[in-house]
Design a protein around this motif. Structure first.
Motif, PDB file in Angstrom:
ATOM      1  N   TYR A  52       0.767  -1.063  -0.016  1.00 58.45           N
ATOM      2  CA  TYR A  52      -0.103  -0.053   0.027  1.00 58.45           C
ATOM      3  C   TYR A  52       0.961   1.239   0.134  1.00 58.45           C
ATOM      4  CZ  TYR A  52      -3.355  -3.621   1.374  1.00 58.45           C
ATOM      5  OH  TYR A  52      -3.903  -4.786   1.417  1.00 58.45           O
ATOM      6  N   CYS A 112      -8.169  -0.721  13.504  1.00 56.00           N
ATOM      7  CA  CYS A 112      -8.626  -0.078  15.002  1.00 56.00           C
ATOM      8  C   CYS A 112      -7.432   1.224  15.288  1.00 56.00           C
ATOM      9  CB  CYS A 112      -8.568  -1.026  15.954  1.00 56.00           C
ATOM     10  SG  CYS A 112      -6.976  -1.695  16.472  1.00 56.00           S
ATOM     11  N   HIS A 164      -2.709  -3.217  11.631  1.00 55.63           N
ATOM     12  CA  HIS A 164      -1.362  -3.868  10.977  1.00 55.63           C
ATOM     13  C   HIS A 164      -0.155  -2.947  11.605  1.00 55.63           C
ATOM     14  CE1 HIS A 164       1.439  -4.630   7.770  1.00 55.63           C
ATOM     15  NE2 HIS A 164       1.243  -5.885   7.937  1.00 55.63           N
ATOM     16  N   ARG A 170     -13.198   2.503  10.337  1.00 59.35           N
ATOM     17  CA  ARG A 170     -13.422   3.901  10.375  1.00 59.35           C
ATOM     18  C   ARG A 170     -12.013   4.479   9.886  1.00 59.35           C
ATOM     19  NH1 ARG A 170     -12.640   5.503  14.627  1.00 59.35           N
ATOM     20  NH2 ARG A 170     -14.005   7.366  14.482  1.00 59.35           N
TER      21      ARG A 170
HETATM   22  C1  SAM Z   1      -6.270   6.631   9.128  1.00 61.66           C
HETATM   23  S1  SAM Z   1      -5.933   5.226  10.406  1.00 61.66           S
HETATM   24  C2  SAM Z   1      -7.380   4.949  11.132  1.00 61.66           C
HETATM   25  C3  SAM Z   1      -7.339   4.453  12.344  1.00 61.66           C
HETATM   26  C4  SAM Z   1      -8.672   4.400  13.477  1.00 61.66           C
HETATM   27  N1  SAM Z   1      -9.748   3.639  12.780  1.00 61.66           N
HETATM   28  C5  SAM Z   1      -9.355   5.699  13.650  1.00 61.66           C
HETATM   29  O1  SAM Z   1     -10.181   5.996  13.203  1.00 61.66           O
HETATM   30  O2  SAM Z   1      -8.578   6.448  14.479  1.00 61.66           O
HETATM   31  C6  SAM Z   1      -5.635   4.062   9.235  1.00 61.66           C
HETATM   32  C7  SAM Z   1      -5.312   2.781  10.109  1.00 61.66           C
HETATM   33  O3  SAM Z   1      -5.228   1.613   9.184  1.00 61.66           O
HETATM   34  C8  SAM Z   1      -4.209   0.891   9.565  1.00 61.66           C
HETATM   35  N2  SAM Z   1      -3.891  -0.183   8.653  1.00 61.66           N
HETATM   36  C9  SAM Z   1      -3.146   0.224   7.501  1.00 61.66           C
HETATM   37  N3  SAM Z   1      -3.209  -0.941   6.473  1.00 61.66           N
HETATM   38  C10 SAM Z   1      -3.854  -1.756   7.306  1.00 61.66           C
HETATM   39  C11 SAM Z   1      -3.742  -3.183   6.934  1.00 61.66           C
HETATM   40  N4  SAM Z   1      -3.173  -3.819   5.853  1.00 61.66           N
HETATM   41  N5  SAM Z   1      -4.522  -4.139   7.747  1.00 61.66           N
HETATM   42  C12 SAM Z   1      -4.760  -3.623   9.004  1.00 61.66           C
HETATM   43  N6  SAM Z   1      -4.707  -2.331   9.258  1.00 61.66           N
HETATM   44  C13 SAM Z   1      -4.170  -1.401   8.615  1.00 61.66           C
HETATM   45  C14 SAM Z   1      -3.087   1.747   9.958  1.00 61.66           C
HETATM   46  O4  SAM Z   1      -2.117   1.168  10.601  1.00 61.66           O
HETATM   47  C15 SAM Z   1      -3.812   2.718  10.685  1.00 61.66           C
HETATM   48  O5  SAM Z   1      -4.046   2.365  12.178  1.00 61.66           O
END
Ligand code: SAM
Length: 392
Positions: free
Chosen positions: A122, A168, A191, A234
């Motif tokens: 990503y 999360c 992640h 989210r």
């Molecule tokens: C913009 S943040 C949002 C975090 C949380 N849901 C909030 O609203 O505060 C995006 C989240 O997606 C997680 N993330 C990115 N790629 C991921 C993946 N492949 N699997 C799980 N989580 C991932 C990031 O680590 C980050 O914590």
């Protein structure tokens, strides 16, 4: 992670289009005969392909030595019999042992390569997973929570449910949900190891029990299907270059009749007064900057399409505006300052933006902060909430 969450059995498949043999689940045969069909499938795949055979072990949660040797033997023999053939073993950091164990094979045979697919995946994710962004997520969640706590019951939130919060982050949403709605169980997956460490520390410090923080990849989860009444995700579909892959997983782990709930933004609609033009220019540029890194910060109003195309029904969409009038205006100003820091800092630099562009880009954030803190000002950040039901 609870053992009953894991994918239960193993499954071997061959995808001729992608020349990919995949094996997933728990491979612990009592007798080697149990592997007969999977081994035959691998042999058959080797016989058919030219060039490269991909061996996908991204969801291989366990494999005993007998099984590992049986599969490795076939691959090693094939390398000798077919020097024209290359093997690329795709592992994942989520099942870290696979990289170590299959890595040994590449030491024995140069035609075997092992790639941990999520080590650099990503394009824009790195900006958000680690580092400067983490503390500000807490303030963001505080600001959105005043709206979401009223909205969530319309999207399936109620006491006693089993829920998952995927991506999360630092886990604060899960904590707020647990206090307000008392679900019977919450699995919170991300992640980012540093975000999860933060989440676990907060839970320990405040003696919060009942939230299972789990390291995982949202596009390929080790969670069993059909187990959650509500699956939330989210502000995160917007960070993936292929949000539909995540939605497929959210759908898979949701129970039939349960709901998938997502929130996303449309940053070009952030606004403020005074200095509206400068603010608008900057947030239009934010959208372009995210698009450069293959992320879609404009995803919010596309939620209905994504949920519908994922196979969900009874789609409900609402939007709300976080503003400087919601609570302490300084909270909003801090969030904007964090955006400026990441977007006009690391991201703009990485894109190769000129100093003149970056100056103007920063100015819009500064003007937004000015609007947020001004006694007669208004600053807004719009969010789209949407959910859909998994058909029975
Ligand atoms: C913009 S943040 C949002 C975090 C949380 N849901 C909030 O609203 O505060 C995006 C989240 O997606 C997680 N993330 C990115 N790629 C991921 C993946 N492949 N699997 C799980 N989580 C991932 C990031 O680590 C980050 O914590």
């Amino acid at each position: 992670m609870n053992p009953y969450d894991l994918l239960p059995r193993f499954k071997a498949q061959y995808d001729a289009n992608n020349q990919e043999f995949s094996i997933s689940g728990v491979v612990r045969p009592q007798a080697i005969d149990e592997l007969g069909p999977s081994i035959a499938l691998l042999r058959d795949a080797i016989g058919r392909v030219r060039g490269v055979l991909y061996v996908n072990v991204r969801r291989l949660t366990q494999m005993n030595n007998a099984a590992f040797h049986a599969f490795s033997r076939i691959i090693l023999d094939a390398c000798r019999a077919r020097p024209d053939l290359k093997f690329i073993v795709i592992t994942s950091s989520v099942v870290g042992w696979t990289s170590r164990k299959f890595g040994r094979l590449s030491g024995i045979e140069p035609n075997i390569t092992v790639e941990e697919y999520d080590s650099e995946f990503y394009p824009g994710q790195g900006f958000l997973e680690e580092g400067g962004f983490v503390p500000i997520l807490r303030t963001q969640t505080k600001m959105t929570w005043r709206h979401e706590r009223a909205i969530l019951p319309r999207h399936g939130m109620r006491p006693g449910i089993v829920m998952a919060d995927i991506c999360c982050g630092i886990g604060d949403f899960a904590v707020l949900v647990q206090k307000e709605f008392q679900p019977s169980r919450i699995v919170a997956l991300d992640h980012s190891r540093s975000s999860l460490a933060y989440a676990r520390n907060v839970a320990a410090e405040f003696d919060i029990k009942g939230i299972e923080y789990t390291y995982g990849d949202a596009s390929e989860m080790l969670l069993e299907e059909n187990q959650f009444d509500l699956v939330t995700c989210r502000h995160s579909l917007q960070v993936f270059n292929k949000p539909e892959l995540i939605l497929r997983e959210l759908f898979r782990i949701c129970k039939p009749g349960g709901r998938v709930y997502i929130t996303n933004e449309k940053n070009s609609h952030c606004l403020g007064e005074p200095r509206a033009d400068s603010i608008q220019w900057t947030y239009n540029e934010v959208a372009k900057l995210w698009a450069h890194f293959q992320m879609d910060i404009e995803l919010g109003p596309k939620s209905k399409r994504y949920l519908t195309e994922a196979g969900l029904e009874d789609i409900r969409v609402e939007s709300f505006m976080v503003t400087n009038h919601d609570g302490d205006p300084q909270d909003f100003a801090d969030v904007i300052a964090a955006w400026e820091n990441v977007y006009a800092g690391e991201m703009a630099t990485k894109r190769g933006d000129t100093p003149a562009f970056i100056r103007r880009f920063r100015q819009g954030f500064q003007d937004h902060i000015f609007a947020a803190l001004h006694s007669k000002g208004y600053a807004g950040w719009p969010i789209w909430v949407a959910s859909g039901r998994k058909p029975l």
